[in-house]
Design a protein around this motif. Structure first.
Motif, PDB file in Angstrom:
ATOM      1  N   GLY A 100       9.691  -9.396   0.571  1.00 24.77           N
ATOM      2  CA  GLY A 100       8.739  -8.575  -0.184  1.00 24.77           C
ATOM      3  C   GLY A 100       7.306  -8.996   0.061  1.00 24.77           C
ATOM      4  N   GLY A 101       7.070 -10.297   0.153  1.00 23.57           N
ATOM      5  CA  GLY A 101       5.724 -10.793   0.452  1.00 23.57           C
ATOM      6  C   GLY A 101       5.250 -10.364   1.829  1.00 23.57           C
ATOM      7  N   ILE A 102       6.142 -10.428   2.787  1.00 25.96           N
ATOM      8  CA  ILE A 102       5.800  -9.973   4.143  1.00 25.96           C
ATOM      9  C   ILE A 102       5.495  -8.480   4.120  1.00 25.96           C
ATOM     10  CG2 ILE A 102       6.729  -9.596   6.472  1.00 25.96           C
ATOM     11  CD1 ILE A 102       8.316 -12.257   6.016  1.00 25.96           C
ATOM     12  N   GLY A 103       6.333  -7.720   3.429  1.00 25.72           N
ATOM     13  CA  GLY A 103       6.108  -6.274   3.324  1.00 25.72           C
ATOM     14  C   GLY A 103       4.807  -5.941   2.622  1.00 25.72           C
ATOM     15  N   ALA A 104       4.475  -6.710   1.589  1.00 18.76           N
ATOM     16  CA  ALA A 104       3.215  -6.481   0.873  1.00 18.76           C
ATOM     17  C   ALA A 104       2.018  -6.715   1.791  1.00 18.76           C
ATOM     18  CB  ALA A 104       3.139  -7.394  -0.348  1.00 18.76           C
ATOM     19  N   LEU A 105       2.074  -7.769   2.578  1.00 15.53           N
ATOM     20  CA  LEU A 105       0.977  -8.024   3.511  1.00 15.53           C
ATOM     21  C   LEU A 105       0.881  -6.941   4.582  1.00 15.53           C
ATOM     22  CD1 LEU A 105       1.209 -11.898   3.909  1.00 15.53           C
ATOM     23  CD2 LEU A 105      -0.513 -10.578   2.674  1.00 15.53           C
ATOM     24  N   VAL A 106       2.020  -6.449   5.034  1.00  9.92           N
ATOM     25  CA  VAL A 106       2.015  -5.348   6.004  1.00  9.92           C
ATOM     26  C   VAL A 106       1.416  -4.095   5.364  1.00  9.92           C
ATOM     27  CG1 VAL A 106       3.498  -3.778   7.332  1.00  9.92           C
ATOM     28  CG2 VAL A 106       3.912  -6.233   7.398  1.00  9.92           C
ATOM     29  N   GLY A 107       1.832  -3.794   4.133  1.00 13.82           N
ATOM     30  CA  GLY A 107       1.288  -2.635   3.429  1.00 13.82           C
ATOM     31  C   GLY A 107      -0.216  -2.731   3.238  1.00 13.82           C
ATOM     32  N   LEU A 108      -0.694  -3.910   2.857  1.00 14.35           N
ATOM     33  CA  LEU A 108      -2.135  -4.104   2.695  1.00 14.35           C
ATOM     34  C   LEU A 108      -2.870  -4.002   4.026  1.00 14.35           C
ATOM     35  CD1 LEU A 108      -2.216  -6.978   0.081  1.00 14.35           C
ATOM     36  CD2 LEU A 108      -3.082  -4.663  -0.221  1.00 14.35           C
ATOM     37  N   SER A 109      -2.259  -4.499   5.082  1.00  8.57           N
ATOM     38  CA  SER A 109      -2.880  -4.413   6.400  1.00  8.57           C
ATOM     39  C   SER A 109      -3.015  -2.967   6.854  1.00  8.57           C
ATOM     40  CB  SER A 109      -2.074  -5.200   7.435  1.00  8.57           C
ATOM     41  OG  SER A 109      -2.038  -6.564   7.081  1.00  8.57           O
ATOM     42  N   ILE A 110      -1.970  -2.197   6.635  1.00 11.24           N
ATOM     43  CA  ILE A 110      -2.022  -0.777   7.004  1.00 11.24           C
ATOM     44  C   ILE A 110      -3.086  -0.058   6.170  1.00 11.24           C
ATOM     45  CG2 ILE A 110      -0.732   1.403   6.941  1.00 11.24           C
ATOM     46  CD1 ILE A 110       1.767  -0.296   7.682  1.00 11.24           C
ATOM     47  N   TYR A 111      -3.150  -0.380   4.881  1.00  5.65           N
ATOM     48  CA  TYR A 111      -4.174   0.192   4.012  1.00  5.65           C
ATOM     49  C   TYR A 111      -5.571  -0.155   4.533  1.00  5.65           C
ATOM     50  CZ  TYR A 111      -7.378   0.341   0.010  1.00  5.65           C
ATOM     51  OH  TYR A 111      -8.435   0.554  -0.803  1.00  5.65           O
ATOM     52  N   LEU A 113      -6.436  -0.932   7.625  1.00  3.58           N
ATOM     53  CA  LEU A 113      -6.690  -0.216   8.871  1.00  3.58           C
ATOM     54  C   LEU A 113      -7.054   1.245   8.612  1.00  3.58           C
ATOM     55  CD1 LEU A 113      -3.833  -1.634  11.122  1.00  3.58           C
ATOM     56  CD2 LEU A 113      -6.298  -2.042  11.364  1.00  3.58           C
ATOM     57  N   ILE A 114      -6.319   1.878   7.712  1.00  2.00           N
ATOM     58  CA  ILE A 114      -6.618   3.267   7.381  1.00  2.00           C
ATOM     59  C   ILE A 114      -8.008   3.376   6.780  1.00  2.00           C
ATOM     60  CG2 ILE A 114      -5.992   5.183   5.849  1.00  2.00           C
ATOM     61  CD1 ILE A 114      -3.050   4.326   6.288  1.00  2.00           C
ATOM     62  N   LYS A 115      -8.333   2.449   5.908  1.00  2.00           N
ATOM     63  CA  LYS A 115      -9.656   2.436   5.242  1.00  2.00           C
ATOM     64  C   LYS A 115     -10.754   2.259   6.291  1.00  2.00           C
ATOM     65  CE  LYS A 115     -11.778   2.160   1.263  1.00  2.00           C
ATOM     66  NZ  LYS A 115     -11.867   3.315   0.403  1.00  2.00           N
TER      67      LYS A 115
END
Length: 119
Positions: A100-111, A113-115
């Motif tokens: 979940g921590g890895i997924g959270a960091l991936v989600g934040l990274s994608i956010y 990049l989109i931003k």
């Protein structure tokens, strides 16, 4: 967890608004849920299920190779044994936190990049 919160607040600071915090938290939660679900789904799809290893699956091939290499048995703690354990009982609390921590960091990274791209 503190790294995760620091990252969320960093994205919020970059975006300059409370909406940035909400979006960062949503991105982290989505990433965490996706990765935890994805890992358990992938393990099950490979043939490691709660009913045992599915005949003719990738898991069956892995088990046969491990048994051949191990002289007829699959060693405790081997990759096959760990994946079968995940197939039967899931990731467990520590596994959920880690993936979940890895997924959270991936989600934040994608956010992030989109931003960055949308500016």
């Amino acid at each position: 967890m503190s790294l995760l919160l620091s990252t969320v607040f960093l994205f919020a600071f970059i975006s300059g608004s409370y909406a940035g915090i909400k979006t960062g938290v949503a991105a982290a939660a989505t990433g965490a849920a996706t990765v935890v679900t994805g890992v358990t789904t992938a393990v099950s799809a490979a043939g490691f299920t709660s009913a045992g290893i599915t005949a003719g699956s990738y898991a069956a091939s892995m088990m046969a190779a491990a048994a051949t290499a191990g002289g007829g048995g699959v060693a405790a703690g081997s990759t096959v044994a760990i994946l079968q354990s995940i197939g039967v009982i899931g990731l467990g609390a520590l596994g959920n936190v880690a993936t979940g921590g890895i997924g959270a960091l991936v989600g934040l990274s994608i956010y992030g990049l989109i931003k960055a791209v949308s500016k």
